[in-house]
Design a protein around this motif. Structure first.
Motif, short mmCIF file in Angstrom:
data_model
loop_
_atom_site.label_atom_id
_atom_site.label_comp_id
_atom_site.label_asym_id
_atom_site.label_seq_id
_atom_site.Cartn_x
_atom_site.Cartn_y
_atom_site.Cartn_z
N GLN A 193 4.83 -14.19 8.26
CA GLN A 193 5.59 -14.78 7.14
C GLN A 193 6.25 -16.09 7.60
OE1 GLN A 193 7.78 -11.83 4.55
NE2 GLN A 193 7.34 -10.50 6.30
N PRO A 194 6.44 -17.03 6.66
CA PRO A 194 7.03 -18.33 7.02
C PRO A 194 8.43 -18.17 7.61
CG PRO A 194 6.07 -18.41 4.82
CD PRO A 194 6.07 -16.97 5.24
N LEU A 195 8.69 -18.91 8.70
CA LEU A 195 9.98 -18.83 9.39
C LEU A 195 10.63 -20.21 9.43
CD1 LEU A 195 12.17 -17.55 11.12
CD2 LEU A 195 10.67 -17.73 13.10
N LEU A 196 11.77 -20.34 8.77
CA LEU A 196 12.58 -21.56 8.78
C LEU A 196 13.73 -21.34 9.75
CD1 LEU A 196 12.81 -21.98 4.89
CD2 LEU A 196 11.17 -23.07 6.43
N LEU A 197 13.82 -22.17 10.78
CA LEU A 197 14.80 -21.96 11.84
C LEU A 197 15.87 -23.03 11.81
CD1 LEU A 197 15.75 -20.53 14.45
CD2 LEU A 197 14.24 -22.07 15.72
N HIS A 198 17.13 -22.58 11.74
CA HIS A 198 18.27 -23.47 11.96
C HIS A 198 18.82 -23.14 13.34
CE1 HIS A 198 22.43 -24.95 11.82
NE2 HIS A 198 21.99 -25.82 10.94
N GLN A 199 18.50 -23.98 14.30
CA GLN A 199 18.92 -23.74 15.68
C GLN A 199 20.38 -24.12 15.79
OE1 GLN A 199 15.85 -24.24 18.80
NE2 GLN A 199 17.27 -25.80 19.51
N GLY A 200 21.23 -23.15 15.86
CA GLY A 200 22.67 -23.35 15.81
C GLY A 200 23.25 -22.45 14.74
N ALA A 201 24.51 -22.18 14.85
CA ALA A 201 25.15 -21.19 14.00
C ALA A 201 25.30 -21.69 12.57
CB ALA A 201 26.53 -20.85 14.56
N ALA A 202 25.54 -20.75 11.67
CA ALA A 202 25.97 -21.09 10.32
C ALA A 202 27.43 -21.54 10.42
CB ALA A 202 25.85 -19.87 9.41
N ALA A 203 27.67 -22.83 10.28
CA ALA A 203 29.00 -23.38 10.48
C ALA A 203 29.30 -24.40 9.40
CB ALA A 203 29.10 -24.03 11.87
N THR A 204 30.58 -24.68 9.24
CA THR A 204 31.02 -25.64 8.24
C THR A 204 30.43 -27.01 8.53
OG1 THR A 204 33.10 -24.41 8.04
CG2 THR A 204 33.06 -26.67 7.15
N GLY A 205 29.97 -27.68 7.46
CA GLY A 205 29.43 -29.03 7.60
C GLY A 205 27.99 -29.08 8.05
N ARG A 206 27.32 -27.91 8.18
CA ARG A 206 25.94 -27.88 8.65
C ARG A 206 24.95 -27.54 7.52
NH1 ARG A 206 28.79 -29.70 12.11
NH2 ARG A 206 28.53 -29.45 14.36
N GLY A 207 25.42 -27.49 6.27
CA GLY A 207 24.55 -27.23 5.14
C GLY A 207 24.03 -25.81 5.09
N LEU A 272 15.19 -26.95 11.09
CA LEU A 272 16.10 -27.49 10.08
C LEU A 272 17.32 -28.15 10.71
CD1 LEU A 272 16.06 -24.37 7.73
CD2 LEU A 272 14.66 -26.42 7.51
N SER A 273 17.73 -29.28 10.14
CA SER A 273 19.00 -29.91 10.51
C SER A 273 19.56 -30.55 9.25
CB SER A 273 18.80 -30.97 11.59
OG SER A 273 20.04 -31.60 11.89
N MET A 274 20.48 -29.84 8.60
CA MET A 274 21.05 -30.30 7.33
C MET A 274 22.52 -30.68 7.49
SD MET A 274 18.55 -30.37 5.31
CE MET A 274 19.44 -30.67 3.79
N LEU A 275 22.80 -31.44 8.54
CA LEU A 275 24.14 -31.93 8.78
C LEU A 275 24.64 -32.66 7.53
CD1 LEU A 275 26.12 -32.05 11.23
CD2 LEU A 275 25.23 -34.32 11.68
N GLY A 297 7.35 -28.57 19.67
CA GLY A 297 6.21 -28.86 18.81
C GLY A 297 6.37 -28.37 17.39
N VAL A 298 7.61 -28.27 16.91
CA VAL A 298 7.90 -27.76 15.57
C VAL A 298 8.30 -28.92 14.66
CG1 VAL A 298 9.41 -26.25 14.21
CG2 VAL A 298 8.61 -25.53 16.47
N PRO A 299 7.64 -29.09 13.50
CA PRO A 299 8.05 -30.16 12.58
C PRO A 299 9.43 -29.89 12.01
CG PRO A 299 6.44 -28.72 11.53
CD PRO A 299 6.52 -28.29 12.97
N VAL A 300 10.08 -30.95 11.52
CA VAL A 300 11.48 -30.84 11.13
C VAL A 300 11.67 -31.23 9.67
CG1 VAL A 300 12.23 -31.37 13.47
CG2 VAL A 300 12.08 -33.21 11.79
N VAL A 301 12.71 -30.67 9.08
CA VAL A 301 13.25 -31.11 7.79
C VAL A 301 14.71 -31.45 8.03
CG1 VAL A 301 13.90 -30.42 5.46
CG2 VAL A 301 11.66 -29.82 6.34
N VAL A 302 15.10 -32.68 7.71
CA VAL A 302 16.46 -33.12 8.00
C VAL A 302 17.10 -33.67 6.74
CG1 VAL A 302 15.85 -33.70 10.38
CG2 VAL A 302 15.74 -35.47 8.63
#
Length: 811
Positions: A193-207, A272-275, A297-302
């Protein structure tokens, strides 16, 4: 190095300290940590604790404890008697300054963020940090930071004479075992199944909450937050996931050991990086996680922030989200998942992974410390070699400005082509010295006579029959002219080599093949050489040398130089293929001056087409004049230095077609005056009608494209590969065939006056200015200089000569 936390958990400081230790420096990290149960060394550097006794933290009021904290750092730093104090972040700037002043050490300030623009500082501490930076940053011997945007802000805010060294937070983690995983999918039972990874915690200001809402709209996709987070934010994320019915697809996982991080990252489909754009620091940030995705080697969405947008666009490694709203963000995520297996995307990620890694990035840090080790005395010297007057050549002026800003004592060795030019002057932070070459006096007299002749030609209408046709090829210079040019070239090489012997520069930037002999002489004296090929000289119209001789010489130049750069992607491809060398670095002719687009957009435009550049053949100027007869009320203005006698031909052609009253020829402008001139003229469009007279012209990427675009002016260009690709990519104008059909070109000119199209083009031009593309080019050129000074020669001369001159492998 001074650090206000433990170095074990700061990957940036560990990378820097390890790199410097590996380069032979004795490095000690003074940190705010109790080291009684820790190793006294790490990654080749030693560690020392500056932590005050625990009872102080427990019993002293916070302001007094902070004073004690400062004293402990200063005492420990002074005891080490360092040569250089490297202060990490604003918290260490004051102790770093005090230790440096007490011991006579040099001070390096490493700004991990834009410290005056972070949302979490209390009002007093925000004021204190701003005051501290105003005091200390201008007094630092070097400044290091994490992105070009922050570097530019620090340089502007504190009036620094040189731009801060940019060390991006690229990954130093091992990529060995690329096929292995960390068991992330198995642990969560995801299968394929598709896996979307946010490397880093769920934190304020990180979307984090925006990502949950968007992931809920992407069927079957699982969203993983990997890192120890803020309990309050994690609770909000959990509640939101339950509310949307996707608790089974949103996972909050604890952090993993740093050395195992990429094993987990490799299992993701998209990183993912949704700063969030909550402050200028976020706007200009380049988060670690993006580089770690690339390493895996993982593509990104920012998120659509300037520095992230520039990085993703430059390397083509992913997608920029149109917004944080759930629908457009979900659409971007679907696109990313659909295209994640694209082979072209995988190749771009591989290329980015080879460039965006620490063993490449650390060269700038090592070069900086090599400079500091030299104690800045004697001053580093750089020489720029150019066969023009160095006054109107924007590329040369950018080189001298960048070198001067980076602390070099810069000399430009140029040619005195006109009698009104000084032999020596100060410009763009450099001393410009102009040589009087063999035969200069006769050429100057002839030039003055030609100017007087052109003046008479304007006063008297020339007879069309008396003017030679401009459509044919330019006559080849006679033997006397060729001999005189050869002698003048030899004279320049002799004078330049003699001057280089006296200057003994560290770096020589040779602009084009006709300055490389002198550069080779400097190389024998120990200078590092950059060969800058502005054009494909062996395939250029109007050359007087043998093509075979030019190719043979350039094959030698690209091997004798420590680095080769060029101006167009087409040129880079030809040079790499022709000489079997790695592809030269691309440094495009993007102006670094702030453009005045706002005025052009606000005040509209006039029915005027402008051409900026050399007024000479094969620039489509004759075709533009002939097409003018098919466009009512449009005027033409040509701005630039004129080839001998050519202006007279253009005026005659205009009279022949009855448009002389709508043609104006102006003299050349300095590069810094071009935006002001465009704002005053308010042209509807700029002309880039380069004709395919030779391979060099067919693959060119002229300065004028960026001068127009950054001045808010759309472009009408010929459909040559590089120009057409540039216009298509940026959407800043249209192309027309290079065949020269006057009626068809006139129709294209008429279409350029459409108001709706003009509005769209000018908005795109404003977006281009906001992206500040010149920063990327300055960074590319600065990186070339840093690599040349830090590394060895890229090609082996001995190996090439032993092979009998056979071409070396591209490798």
């Amino acid at each position: 190095m001074l650090l206000h936390k433990s170095v074990e958990h700061d990957s940036r400081v560990r990378r820097e300290a390890g790199a410097l230790a590996g380069a032979g420096h004795e490095v000690c990290v003074v940190e705010l940590a109790d080291l009684r149960d820790s190793s006294p060394s790490l990654d080749g550097f030693s560690r020392a604790s500056a932590s005050p006794p625990a009872w102080m933290r427990r019993h002293l009021p916070r302001p007094i404890y902070r004073a004690a904290f400062l004293v402990w750092f200063v005492r420990r730093g002074v005891a080490l008697r360092p040569d250089v104090v490297h202060a990490h972040d604003a918290a260490m700037l004051l102790p770093g300054l005090l230790v440096a002043r007490r011991t006579g050490a040099l001070l390096v300030y490493d700004s991990h963020e834009l410290a005056t623009s972070v949302p979490y500082r209390e009002r007093f501490w925000a004021w204190f940090v701003a005051a501290l930076e105003r005091l200390a940053v201008p007094r630092a011997d070097a400044v290091v930071t994490v992105s070009d945007g922050i570097a530019e802000r620090l340089r502007e805010r504190y009036h620094l004479t040189s731009s801060p060294t940019v060390l991006r937070n690229v990954s130093a983690l091992s990529t060995d075992g690329a096929g292995s995983g960390g068991g992330l999918r198995t642990r969560l039972g995801l299968g394929e199944q598709p896996l979307l990874l946010h490397q880093g915690a769920a934190a304020t200001g990180r979307g984090a909450e925006d990502l949950v809402r968007a992931a809920a709209l992407v069927l079957q996709a699982h969203l993983v937050f990997l890192g120890d987070g803020e309990p309050a934010c994690e609770a909000r994320v959990g509640d939101l996931a339950a509310e949307l019915g996707v608790s089974d697809r949103v996972h909050l996982l604890a952090s993993v050991p740093l050395e195992r991080l990429l094993e987990h990252t490799r299992e993701a489909d998209v990183g993912l990086s949704m700063l969030e754009d909550t402050c200028e620091n976020h706007r200009l940030a380049l988060p670690n996680k993006v580089f770690e995705y690339v390493a895996a080697g993982v593509p990104v969405v920012v998120n659509d922030l300037p520095e992230l947008r520039r990085l993703v666009g430059e390397y083509g490694i992913g997608w920029v989200a149109e917004g944080a709203d759930p629908e457009p963000l979900a659409a971007t995520l679907r696109t990313a998942l659909e295209q994640r297996d694209d082979p072209a995307l995988a190749e771009r990620l591989a290329v980015a992974g080879r460039e965006l890694r620490w063993d490449v990035e650390q060269r700038r840090l090592i070069a900086l410390y090599d400079e500091l080790a030299r104690g800045r005395t004697p001053t580093r010297r750089a020489v720029v070699l150019v066969r023009t007057d160095a006054r109107t050549d924007a590329r040369v002026r950018r080189q001298t400005r960048l070198l001067s800003r980076d602390g070099y004592e810069v000399t430009a060795l140029a040619v005195r082509a006109r009698p009104d030019l000084p032999v020596r002057e100060q410009a763009e932070g450099a001393v410009v010295e102009r040589f009087e070459l063999l035969g200069s006096a006769r050429r100057l007299r002839a030039g003055l006579a030609a100017v007087r002749g052109r003046g008479r030609a304007r006063a008297e209408t020339p007879s069309p029959a008396s003017v030679p046709s401009s459509s044919g090829p330019r006559p080849r210079p006679g033997r006397r002219m060729r001999v005189r040019r050869a002698l003048a070239s030899a004279h320049y090489q002799l004078l330049a080599a003699r001057r280089l012997t006296r200057l003994r520069p560290d770096l020589v930037h040779a602009n084009d093949h006709n300055t490389m002999p002198a550069a080779v002489a400097a190389r024998l004296l120990g200078a590092r050489v950059v060969y800058d090929s502005h054009e494909l000289w062996a395939d250029r119209n109007g050359r007087i040398e043998s093509r075979r001789a030019l190719i043979a010489l350039e094959a030698l130049w690209v091997r004798l130089a420590h680095a080769t750069i060029t101006t167009s992607p087409g040129y880079a491809d030809v040079l790499a293929r022709r000489y079997r060398v790695p592809r030269p670095r691309l440094v495009r002719n993007v102006t670094s001056a702030e453009a005045r687009v706002g005025r052009a957009v606000e005040h509209g435009f006039d029915p005027l087409a402008v051409y900026i550049g050399a007024v000479t053949r094969h620039r489509g100027l004759e075709q533009a004049i002939e097409a003018l007869a098919h466009v009512t009320d449009l005027r033409l203005v040509f701005i630039g230095p004129r080839a001998h006698g050519y202006a007279t031909e253009l005026l005659a052609l205009a009279h022949r077609h009855g448009v002389a009253d709508r043609l104006e020829l102006r003299g050349p402008l300095r590069p810094e005056d071009i935006p002001e001139a465009l704002a005053a003229l308010r042209p509807a469009f700029g002309l880039a009608l380069i004709q395919p007279a030779c391979l060099s012209y067919r693959l060119s990427l002229p300065n004028k494209l960026y001068e127009y675009a950054l001045g808010g002016v759309p472009v009408l260009g010929t459909d040559l590969p590089v120009i057409a690709g540039w216009l298509s990519e940026l959407g800043l104008g249209r192309t027309v065939g290079a065949a020269g059909d006057p009626q068809r070109l006139g129709q294209a000119m008429e279409a350029m006056l459409d108001e709706d199209a003009q509005r769209s083009w000018r908005e795109r031009a404003q977006e281009l200015v906001d992206a500040r593309p010149w920063l990327a080019e300055e960074r590319a050129l600065a990186s070339v200089y840093a690599d040349v000074l830090a590394g060895g020669r890229r090609h082996s001369i001995k190996r090439w000569l032993r092979s009998g001159g056979r071409r070396a492998s591209a490798g």
